[in-house]
Design an enzyme around this catalytic site. Structure first.
Site, PDB file in Angstrom:
ATOM      1  CG  HIS A  96      38.923  36.355  40.925  1.00 25.58           C
ATOM      2  ND1 HIS A  96      39.909  35.548  41.430  1.00 25.58           N
ATOM      3  CD2 HIS A  96      38.695  35.942  39.659  1.00 25.58           C
ATOM      4  CE1 HIS A  96      40.273  34.683  40.488  1.00 25.58           C
ATOM      5  NE2 HIS A  96      39.547  34.908  39.399  1.00 25.58           N
ATOM      6  CD  GLU A  98      43.401  34.745  41.061  1.00 33.25           C
ATOM      7  OE1 GLU A  98      43.485  35.882  40.583  1.00 33.25           O
ATOM      8  OE2 GLU A  98      43.392  33.703  40.365  1.00 33.25           O
ATOM      9  CB  SER A 214      41.371  25.545  33.131  1.00 34.10           C
ATOM     10  OG  SER A 214      42.334  25.706  34.160  1.00 34.10           O
TER      11      SER A 214
HETATM   12  P1  13P Z   1      42.166  30.649  34.238  1.00 32.99           P
HETATM   13  O1  13P Z   1      41.294  30.773  33.016  1.00 32.99           O
HETATM   14  O2  13P Z   1      43.578  31.084  34.021  1.00 32.99           O
HETATM   15  O3  13P Z   1      42.021  29.298  34.895  1.00 32.99           O
HETATM   16  O4  13P Z   1      41.584  31.712  35.306  1.00 32.99           O
HETATM   17  C1  13P Z   1      40.234  31.729  35.574  1.00 32.99           C
HETATM   18  C2  13P Z   1      39.915  32.942  36.342  1.00 32.99           C
HETATM   19  O5  13P Z   1      40.295  33.055  37.492  1.00 32.99           O
HETATM   20  C3  13P Z   1      39.160  34.005  35.682  1.00 32.99           C
HETATM   21  O6  13P Z   1      38.727  34.961  36.596  1.00 32.99           O
END
Ligand code: 13P
Length: 255
Positions: A96, A98, A214
């Protein structure tokens, strides 16, 4: 095999009670349907109980959000694939953005993690996606293809067939800005083409490619109706049954 999938990535949200309540509400609200799957990517502490909640519902699977690349050993605070398997987890989200950004996970490390997940008998949900800067400079397709090449493309065909890909443009994650259906379709098609170049058309056509960034009830229908978008990896909107269940419903082709 190519499925329509709505996968929730809960990230670091929900305490234990909230997490189990959410899992119950989603399982109860999900009607079994051929070719459609729901995946709950919960924090580690919920996994065992969520597996129990999902038992008997073949539609819903459970994902960890990360794992370590080694089988075991002195890696304080880490979780191995074998541990996840031992409690009945089905999938692991790998790479991911992040994790790439805040935990400095490189393409090379993610290739190792992907192999560890496969060796342990679980299925990777492999994430890729570019920053806004790269998109604005116009080389997002090349960037994403390179992530796939370095993270996935030395897998055997047999292993690659077990991969689910999630394209998540960083500029659309948690920002409320969604890629347009055309933008998502463009890059999903490019991803499928590069899979075909390495593994052949059949494998490419049978690979599930999810869009993330999103996704919400208001845009899920349009995104999921693109020919190369096989569903979504959903963050914020997966944290409430009221918003996640309509996203699951958007996977079913409308009559
Ligand atoms: P959002 O749907 O909050 O934008 O996050 C997407 C995401 O990172 C799913 O792994």
């Amino acid at each position: 095999m190519r499925y329509k999938i709505a996968a929730g990535n809960w990230k670091m949200n929900t305490n234990h009670e909230q997490g189990l309540d959410l899992a119950r509400a989603i399982v109860q609200g999900t009607e079994p349907q051929e070719g459609i799957k729901v995946i709950l990517g919960t924090p580690f502490i919920h996994l065992k109980d969520v597996v129990e909640i999902c038992k008997g519902n073949t539609q819903v699977g459970v994902a960890a959000q990360n794992c370590h690349q080694e089988e075991k050993g002195a890696f304080t605070g880490e979780i191995s694939v074998g541990m996840l398997k031992s409690i009945g987890v089905d999938y692991v989200i790998v790479g991911h953005s992040e994790r790439r950004q805040y935990f400095r996970e490189s393409n090379e490390l993610l290739a190792q993690k992907t192999k560890a997940v496969l060796a342990g008998g679980l299925k990777p949900i492999f994430c890729c996606g570019e920053s806004l800067e790269i998109r604005n400079e116009g080389w997002h397709v090349r960037y994403v293809k390179n992530q796939l090449k370095r993270g996935l493309f030395d897998l055997s065909e047999e292993d690659f067939k077990k991969i689910i890909i999630a394209y998540e443009p960083i500029w659309a994650i948690g920002t409320g800005v969604t890629a347009s259906p055309e933008q998502a379709q463009e890059i999903h098609k490019e991803i499928r083409t590069s899979i075909a170049e390495v593994y052949g058309t059949d494998v490419a056509q049978n690979t599930t490619i999810l869009y993330g960034g999103s996704v919400k009830p208001a845009n899920a229908n349009e995104l999921f109706s693109q020919p190369d978008v096989d569903g979504g990896l959903v963050g914020g909107a997966s944290l409430k049954a009221e918003t996640f269940l309509p996203i699951i419903e958007a996977l079913s082709p409308k009559a």
